[in-house]
Design a protein around this motif. Sequence first.
Motif, mmCIF file in Angstrom:
data_model
loop_
_atom_site.group_PDB
_atom_site.id
_atom_site.type_symbol
_atom_site.label_atom_id
_atom_site.label_comp_id
_atom_site.label_asym_id
_atom_site.label_seq_id
_atom_site.Cartn_x
_atom_site.Cartn_y
_atom_site.Cartn_z
ATOM 1 N N SER A 152 44.680 23.047 15.967
ATOM 2 C CA SER A 152 45.907 22.376 16.497
ATOM 3 C C SER A 152 46.047 21.265 15.474
ATOM 4 O O SER A 152 45.446 20.700 14.996
ATOM 5 C CB SER A 152 45.499 21.614 17.783
ATOM 6 O OG SER A 152 46.506 20.944 18.285
ATOM 7 N N ASP A 185 48.284 19.431 21.155
ATOM 8 C CA ASP A 185 46.824 20.117 21.414
ATOM 9 C C ASP A 185 47.212 20.769 22.700
ATOM 10 O O ASP A 185 46.814 22.010 22.957
ATOM 11 C CB ASP A 185 46.057 18.947 21.805
ATOM 12 C CG ASP A 185 45.662 18.288 20.626
ATOM 13 O OD1 ASP A 185 45.875 18.611 19.431
ATOM 14 O OD2 ASP A 185 44.948 17.234 20.835
ATOM 15 N N SER A 208 48.969 24.270 21.700
ATOM 16 C CA SER A 208 47.863 24.857 20.904
ATOM 17 C C SER A 208 46.768 25.587 21.769
ATOM 18 O O SER A 208 46.555 26.796 21.651
ATOM 19 C CB SER A 208 47.322 24.104 19.766
ATOM 20 O OG SER A 208 48.177 23.310 19.037
#
Length: 307
Positions: free
Chosen positions: A16, A92, A95
């Motif tokens: 990420s 995040d 990701s």
Amino acid sequence: MTTVQPFTRHDVTFPSGDSTCAGWLYVPTGVVSPPVVVLGHGLGATREMRLDAFAERFAQAGIAALAFTYRHFGDSGGHPRQLLSIKRQLADWDSALAWVKARRDVDGSRVAVWGSSFGGGHAITVASRHPELRAAVAQCPFTDGLASALALGPVASLRMTPVLARDLAARVRGRAPAMVPIAAAPGSPALMNAPDALPGYEALQPAGRTFRNEVAARVIPTIAAYRPGRAARKVAVPILFCVSDTDTVTPPAQTLRYARTAPLGEIKRYDAGHFDFYTGETFETLARDQTEFLTRQLAPAPAPSTP
């Protein structure tokens, strides 16, 4: 009699941004291409703080689950440590979704998101940006930074001004961040200082782990300006709001107003405090309600049954 689905838990990492996130992937045993739900936590929290309890219940219902820790916290990567960045945390989430969709042991076309507290606000934001999702769960969600700041109290908010100034100066000079407590006693400067905040956070700690009760102070103005509840009206998928009627951290009245704007929203209310959601009978009730909702939306393979 219906039995729970066995599962295996894998330690995983996924890329990420400029680093990696650590997580646990729960996969129902013997199920081909199960649907999957991605779980993210609240302010400064890590997956060890009872995300595993919820993930296990979903896996037992035939739904794979990825519980992850944001960058800069726990055993995930990212420097400086304890940096709470809304932009980075939302990245995040993106990701994590890309990672589960690319796996062959789960069904990347049947994905849901689940977030609690600050992560509940992120779940609303993420669901509004990802119409390909099948469902979302927002548990005691942070929906309005201004409402939460008012709940914190103006005096406590003002007392954080000096540390905020020090941290902004440290950022400019490339020095280590100045920290502010995540949770503290009532009246003390912290991101949360309701009576149940500090004992509630401490109660979520597993044995043998030390919780870092601090984050870089530079996040304070961004939290106050973050209003993920406004995105509820843009969530095109079914979303379940689990709301605490006595929430001292994320005021329920504002959350309910936002929740009612979600086109396919469902609302369940609980007579339990913000931190009660993670343990005891309240957790059991929430886990049942959320599993029923996710089962309806994700249609996992049925668990095996025995006579």
